[in-house]
Design a protein around this motif. Sequence first.
Motif, PDB file in Angstrom:
ATOM      1  N   HIS A  17       0.720  -1.351   0.098  1.00 47.88           N
ATOM      2  CA  HIS A  17      -0.129   0.002   0.203  1.00 47.88           C
ATOM      3  C   HIS A  17       0.893   1.375  -0.163  1.00 47.88           C
ATOM      4  N   PRO A  18       0.867   2.093  -1.058  1.00 41.16           N
ATOM      5  CA  PRO A  18       1.617   3.276  -1.065  1.00 41.16           C
ATOM      6  C   PRO A  18       0.734   4.214  -0.331  1.00 41.16           C
ATOM      7  N   THR A  19       1.579   5.125   0.489  1.00 40.30           N
ATOM      8  CA  THR A  19       1.027   6.204   1.317  1.00 40.30           C
ATOM      9  C   THR A  19       1.871   7.638   1.176  1.00 40.30           C
ATOM     10  N   ARG A  20       1.509   8.615   1.661  1.00 43.01           N
ATOM     11  CA  ARG A  20       2.312   9.851   1.449  1.00 43.01           C
ATOM     12  C   ARG A  20       3.144   9.972   2.499  1.00 43.01           C
ATOM     13  N   MET A  21       3.467   8.727   3.389  1.00 45.08           N
ATOM     14  CA  MET A  21       4.544   8.597   4.205  1.00 45.08           C
ATOM     15  C   MET A  21       5.594   7.507   3.822  1.00 45.08           C
ATOM     16  N   GLY A  22       5.229   7.046   2.466  1.00 51.95           N
ATOM     17  CA  GLY A  22       6.061   5.968   2.208  1.00 51.95           C
ATOM     18  C   GLY A  22       5.127   4.556   2.140  1.00 51.95           C
ATOM     19  N   ALA A  23       5.830   3.425   1.247  1.00 50.85           N
ATOM     20  CA  ALA A  23       5.264   2.338   0.996  1.00 50.85           C
ATOM     21  C   ALA A  23       4.972   1.720   2.259  1.00 50.85           C
ATOM     22  N   LEU A  43      -7.791  -5.953   4.355  1.00 50.97           N
ATOM     23  CA  LEU A  43      -6.667  -5.336   3.693  1.00 50.97           C
ATOM     24  C   LEU A  43      -7.071  -3.911   3.218  1.00 50.97           C
ATOM     25  N   CYS A  44      -8.105  -4.256   2.258  1.00 50.58           N
ATOM     26  CA  CYS A  44      -8.608  -2.917   1.674  1.00 50.58           C
ATOM     27  C   CYS A  44      -9.198  -1.825   2.685  1.00 50.58           C
ATOM     28  N   GLU A  45      -9.880  -2.303   3.633  1.00 44.98           N
ATOM     29  CA  GLU A  45     -10.507  -1.445   4.647  1.00 44.98           C
ATOM     30  C   GLU A  45      -9.345  -0.703   5.446  1.00 44.98           C
ATOM     31  N   ALA A  46      -8.285  -1.669   5.849  1.00 44.51           N
ATOM     32  CA  ALA A  46      -7.266  -1.259   6.571  1.00 44.51           C
ATOM     33  C   ALA A  46      -6.537  -0.031   5.795  1.00 44.51           C
ATOM     34  N   ALA A  47      -6.370  -0.372   4.514  1.00 43.34           N
ATOM     35  CA  ALA A  47      -5.676   0.696   3.657  1.00 43.34           C
ATOM     36  C   ALA A  47      -6.287   2.008   3.531  1.00 43.34           C
ATOM     37  N   ALA A  48      -7.698   1.786   3.548  1.00 45.66           N
ATOM     38  CA  ALA A  48      -8.737   2.991   3.434  1.00 45.66           C
ATOM     39  C   ALA A  48      -8.642   3.805   4.667  1.00 45.66           C
ATOM     40  N   GLN A  49      -8.560   3.178   5.779  1.00 43.77           N
ATOM     41  CA  GLN A  49      -8.675   3.846   7.218  1.00 43.77           C
ATOM     42  C   GLN A  49      -7.242   4.486   7.157  1.00 43.77           C
ATOM     43  N   ILE A  50      -6.162   3.782   6.832  1.00 48.16           N
ATOM     44  CA  ILE A  50      -4.790   4.428   6.841  1.00 48.16           C
ATOM     45  C   ILE A  50      -4.690   5.777   6.220  1.00 48.16           C
ATOM     46  N   ASP A  51      -5.405   5.606   4.884  1.00 49.48           N
ATOM     47  CA  ASP A  51      -5.256   6.833   4.073  1.00 49.48           C
ATOM     48  C   ASP A  51      -6.116   8.122   4.520  1.00 49.48           C
ATOM     49  N   THR A  52      -7.287   7.770   5.136  1.00 51.22           N
ATOM     50  CA  THR A  52      -8.135   8.792   5.907  1.00 51.22           C
ATOM     51  C   THR A  52      -7.575   9.411   7.037  1.00 51.22           C
ATOM     52  N   TYR A  53      -6.831   8.402   7.854  1.00 49.36           N
ATOM     53  CA  TYR A  53      -5.822   8.689   8.924  1.00 49.36           C
ATOM     54  C   TYR A  53      -4.941   9.893   8.645  1.00 49.36           C
ATOM     55  N   LEU A  54      -4.079   9.655   7.563  1.00 51.80           N
ATOM     56  CA  LEU A  54      -2.942  10.367   7.024  1.00 51.80           C
ATOM     57  C   LEU A  54      -3.492  11.571   6.433  1.00 51.80           C
ATOM     58  N   ALA A  55      -4.755  11.427   5.976  1.00 47.92           N
ATOM     59  CA  ALA A  55      -5.458  12.844   5.210  1.00 47.92           C
ATOM     60  C   ALA A  55      -6.007  13.716   6.466  1.00 47.92           C
ATOM     61  N   GLY A  56      -5.900  13.215   7.782  1.00 50.95           N
ATOM     62  CA  GLY A  56      -6.418  13.991   8.864  1.00 50.95           C
ATOM     63  C   GLY A  56      -7.573  14.144   8.942  1.00 50.95           C
ATOM     64  N   THR A  57      -8.453  13.090   8.482  1.00 50.54           N
ATOM     65  CA  THR A  57      -9.921  13.109   8.706  1.00 50.54           C
ATOM     66  C   THR A  57     -10.430  11.934   9.728  1.00 50.54           C
ATOM     67  N   ARG A  58      -9.401  11.089  10.048  1.00 56.12           N
ATOM     68  CA  ARG A  58      -9.711   9.971  10.851  1.00 56.12           C
ATOM     69  C   ARG A  58      -8.970   9.846  12.116  1.00 56.12           C
ATOM     70  N   ARG A  59      -9.455   9.658  13.303  1.00 55.96           N
ATOM     71  CA  ARG A  59      -8.604   9.797  14.597  1.00 55.96           C
ATOM     72  C   ARG A  59      -8.389   8.530  15.309  1.00 55.96           C
ATOM     73  N   ALA A  60      -9.072   7.636  14.879  1.00 56.60           N
ATOM     74  CA  ALA A  60      -9.124   6.080  15.214  1.00 56.60           C
ATOM     75  C   ALA A  60      -9.322   5.202  14.267  1.00 56.60           C
ATOM     76  N   PHE A  61      -8.707   4.030  14.487  1.00 53.49           N
ATOM     77  CA  PHE A  61      -8.904   2.794  13.560  1.00 53.49           C
ATOM     78  C   PHE A  61      -9.882   1.780  14.306  1.00 53.49           C
ATOM     79  N   ASP A  62     -10.744   1.350  13.382  1.00 55.68           N
ATOM     80  CA  ASP A  62     -11.813   0.385  13.608  1.00 55.68           C
ATOM     81  C   ASP A  62     -11.561  -0.895  12.694  1.00 55.68           C
ATOM     82  N   LEU A  63     -10.586  -1.729  13.470  1.00 50.39           N
ATOM     83  CA  LEU A  63     -10.310  -2.838  12.544  1.00 50.39           C
ATOM     84  C   LEU A  63     -10.094  -4.152  13.579  1.00 50.39           C
ATOM     85  N   PRO A  64     -10.683  -5.227  13.060  1.00 48.23           N
ATOM     86  CA  PRO A  64     -10.080  -6.468  13.964  1.00 48.23           C
ATOM     87  C   PRO A  64      -8.668  -6.579  13.871  1.00 48.23           C
ATOM     88  N   LEU A  65      -8.050  -6.767  15.078  1.00 46.98           N
ATOM     89  CA  LEU A  65      -6.622  -7.016  15.206  1.00 46.98           C
ATOM     90  C   LEU A  65      -6.148  -8.337  15.549  1.00 46.98           C
TER      91      LEU A  65
END
Length: 167
Positions: free
Chosen positions: A14-20, A56-78
């Motif tokens: 998953h590519p992100t603005r902070m690195g792959a 994995l797609c949901e995790a990637a989407a949540q990481i993207d919204t977190y890095l965009a500044g619109t998500r404060r917490a993750f809601d994923l099974p760990l």
Amino acid sequence: MTRKTFEHLLLKQHPTRMGAMVLARTPQGLYGVWFVGQKHFPTALGGTEAPNDALLCEAAAQIDTYLAGTRRAFDLPLDLTRGTAFQRAVWQALQSIACGQTLSYGALAVQLGQPQAVRAVAAAVGRNPLSLVVPCHRVLGVDGSLTGYAGGLERKRALLQLEQHHD
């Protein structure tokens, strides 16, 4: 851990603005989120590439919204089954540090009821397999200094600044 342990993983690049990043999951949940090349990056990940896996797609989407500044917490099974019991306790405790807040390694050790175990807590924080999702970047030195982050101190600084500007 042996390579055999990783054969059941599903993986997504998953590519992100902070690195792959590499995301990994087991049937129980999200198992790993690493910046490519970070300290403690597992070099012998087995598993199967699964770029369209729903979790994995949901995790990637949540990481993207977190890095965009619109998500404060993750809601994923760990899946926090790897590591020692002590490491797992530290990783669980990290999840209680709210977005925009920080805690020192010493305060985290006290919270865990082991005030003399600051170095062990710091080592466990450094081995956190779920970067961003389990917020190890929110732990600072006793004087507030940026210390240790497997993804690099520049990323740690950027993540903390991002969280200060969340709406």
